[in-house]
Structure formats: C-alpha cells, structure tokens
Write an enzyme that holds these catalytic residues in place. Structure first.
Site, mmCIF file in Angstrom:
data_model
loop_
_atom_site.group_PDB
_atom_site.id
_atom_site.type_symbol
_atom_site.label_atom_id
_atom_site.label_comp_id
_atom_site.label_asym_id
_atom_site.label_seq_id
_atom_site.Cartn_x
_atom_site.Cartn_y
_atom_site.Cartn_z
ATOM 1 N N TYR A 1 0.848 -1.195 0.000
ATOM 2 C CA TYR A 1 0.000 0.000 0.000
ATOM 3 C C TYR A 1 0.885 1.248 0.000
ATOM 4 O O TYR A 1 0.592 2.227 -0.682
ATOM 5 C CB TYR A 1 -0.928 0.000 1.223
ATOM 6 C CG TYR A 1 -1.956 -1.105 1.199
ATOM 7 C CD1 TYR A 1 -3.100 -1.009 0.416
ATOM 8 C CD2 TYR A 1 -1.785 -2.257 1.962
ATOM 9 C CE1 TYR A 1 -4.049 -2.024 0.389
ATOM 10 C CE2 TYR A 1 -2.719 -3.283 1.953
ATOM 11 C CZ TYR A 1 -3.845 -3.162 1.157
ATOM 12 O OH TYR A 1 -4.775 -4.170 1.137
ATOM 13 N N ASN B 1 -12.752 -0.715 -4.991
ATOM 14 C CA ASN B 1 -12.487 -0.946 -6.407
ATOM 15 C C ASN B 1 -13.714 -1.586 -7.066
ATOM 16 O O ASN B 1 -14.094 -2.696 -6.705
ATOM 17 C CB ASN B 1 -11.260 -1.864 -6.541
ATOM 18 C CG ASN B 1 -10.934 -2.236 -7.971
ATOM 19 O OD1 ASN B 1 -11.541 -1.758 -8.917
ATOM 20 N ND2 ASN B 1 -9.962 -3.113 -8.130
ATOM 21 N N CYS C 1 -6.464 -5.092 -7.635
ATOM 22 C CA CYS C 1 -6.197 -4.643 -6.267
ATOM 23 C C CYS C 1 -5.731 -5.805 -5.388
ATOM 24 O O CYS C 1 -5.134 -5.572 -4.334
ATOM 25 C CB CYS C 1 -7.421 -3.960 -5.663
ATOM 26 S SG CYS C 1 -8.920 -4.949 -5.697
ATOM 27 N N HIS C 2 -5.943 -7.037 -5.837
ATOM 28 C CA HIS C 2 -5.455 -8.194 -5.072
ATOM 29 C C HIS C 2 -3.925 -8.243 -5.039
ATOM 30 O O HIS C 2 -3.353 -8.926 -4.213
ATOM 31 C CB HIS C 2 -6.020 -9.507 -5.630
ATOM 32 C CG HIS C 2 -5.614 -9.807 -7.039
ATOM 33 N ND1 HIS C 2 -6.291 -9.298 -8.122
ATOM 34 C CD2 HIS C 2 -4.596 -10.552 -7.534
ATOM 35 C CE1 HIS C 2 -5.710 -9.726 -9.240
ATOM 36 N NE2 HIS C 2 -4.670 -10.490 -8.901
ATOM 37 N N GLU D 1 -1.562 -16.669 -9.629
ATOM 38 C CA GLU D 1 -0.546 -15.926 -10.367
ATOM 39 C C GLU D 1 0.865 -16.397 -10.032
ATOM 40 O O GLU D 1 1.739 -16.413 -10.896
ATOM 41 C CB GLU D 1 -0.705 -14.424 -10.119
ATOM 42 C CG GLU D 1 -1.998 -13.883 -10.692
ATOM 43 C CD GLU D 1 -2.137 -12.374 -10.580
ATOM 44 O OE1 GLU D 1 -1.142 -11.685 -10.243
ATOM 45 O OE2 GLU D 1 -3.243 -11.876 -10.837
#
Length: 195
Positions: free
Chosen positions: A134, A157, A165-166, A192
């Site tokens: 952040y 979001n 945003c993850h 991912e």
C-alpha cells in the site's frame, strides 16, 4: 421443467430477452449491460457501459443490490445482455485457467473519482504475478503519506480482478484486506504465483 431441458417457452423468452437487449443497445437505450459468470472465486456479476466494463461484483455483494446501485449511479436502463460481455467472460476464463496474464478490455472508471481513480489507474500497471505494498502504491501515485487512502481505494475498487487490487499487500508482507474476502485474494495470488 428444469433449465437442463428448456421448453419452447423458455427458449422463446430467452430469444426475446436477447432481441430486446440488442435493440436497446442499437438504439442507444441501454445504460448498463450485465451478465453473470461462474469462477473459482464464486459467481461474478459483470456490467458494462458503452465505454467499457464498469463493474465486477462478487456474490456476497448481492448482485441485485449492485444492479440497483448501477441504475442509480450510471443510468436506469439496465438489461441482462450476456453477449455484450462475451469478451470479458472469455478473458476471465482464460485468466483463471492461467492462459491469460493481462486483460485487454476497455474499462469505464466512472464509479471512482479523484484519488481513488488515480490509484485504480496505477493498479492496472502492476504486472501479473507481481505485488506492491500500500505504501509503494501511495508513493507511485505521488502521495506517500496516503497509505490508508490507497487501502480505501482498493476496498472500493468497482473492477476487482480486472483492475488487480489483489496485488496490493501490507508493507510487512501480510495479505491485507480484499473486497472479495481473504480466501479469494489468496486464491488469486496463488494462481498468479503458480504461472
């Protein structure tokens, strides 16, 4: 009769709905098109304007409530028009089966303004399989002390997964919060990492 064996009436009704959505879009009478898709993080509501994808909503957000909110904030002419969102649905499916690492769809950020919109625009630059804290995001958007505001932008979001945003974590490496819930965030990050 079940949906597995549709009757002539249900097929006719579906054709009429499709034609209504096509006619409304052609005549400029459709503010928001929507559809629902299944995903590993549960059913997702996808909604789009003429400018692009405007909303991705998790099931716990109550899809009917999300559609009511879109009718109030974007425009009252909201119709189920699945074909209009075929490309988004296909790209989400490819993302979840690990054959897509970036979304190539137009997005409409009309639901976010000011600093939150600036944060969302930056989130789109965080690459697949990468993360930022952040604090790093706050620095990238020119306001290093706005760490909590970055968290708020991520929490609100309107386009989770597509605007990733993850991929934003706490500075100590902790997972932080997520609109779709921590299990969904963990699943997306693991998906991912495994690619």
């Amino acid at each position: 009769m079940s949906d597995l064996f549709p009757t002539d009436d249900t097929l006719t009704l579906e054709r009429l709905r499709t034609r209504l959505a096509e006619d409304a879009a052609r005549d400029g009478l459709l503010d928001v098109a929507y559809r629902q898709v299944d995903s590993p993080v549960g059913p997702l509501l996808l909604a789009a304007t003429d400018r692009g994808l405007v909303r991705v909503a998790f099931a716990f957000e109550d899809h009917d409530r999300v559609l009511t909110d879109l009718a109030q904030r974007v425009g009252p002419r909201v119709l189920r028009a699945p074909a209009r969102l075929d490309a988004v649905a296909r790209q989400l499916e490819e993302y979840f089966d690990r054959s897509r690492t970036a979304f190539d769809v137009d997005v409409d950020l009309a639901l976010s303004h000011g600093f939150r919109r600036t944060v969302l625009e930056h989130l789109r630059t965080i690459g697949y399989g990468r993360t930022e804290s952040y604090a790093e995001v706050a620095g990238h958007v020119g306001n290093p002390r706005a760490v909590r505001a970055v968290g708020s932008a991520c929490a609100t979001n309107p386009l989770p997964i597509v605007v990733p945003c993850h991929r934003v974590l706490r500075s100590d490496g902790g997972i932080g919060g997520y609109l779709g819930g921590l299990p969904a965030k963990e699943l997306l990050l693991a998906l991912e990492r495994a690619a």
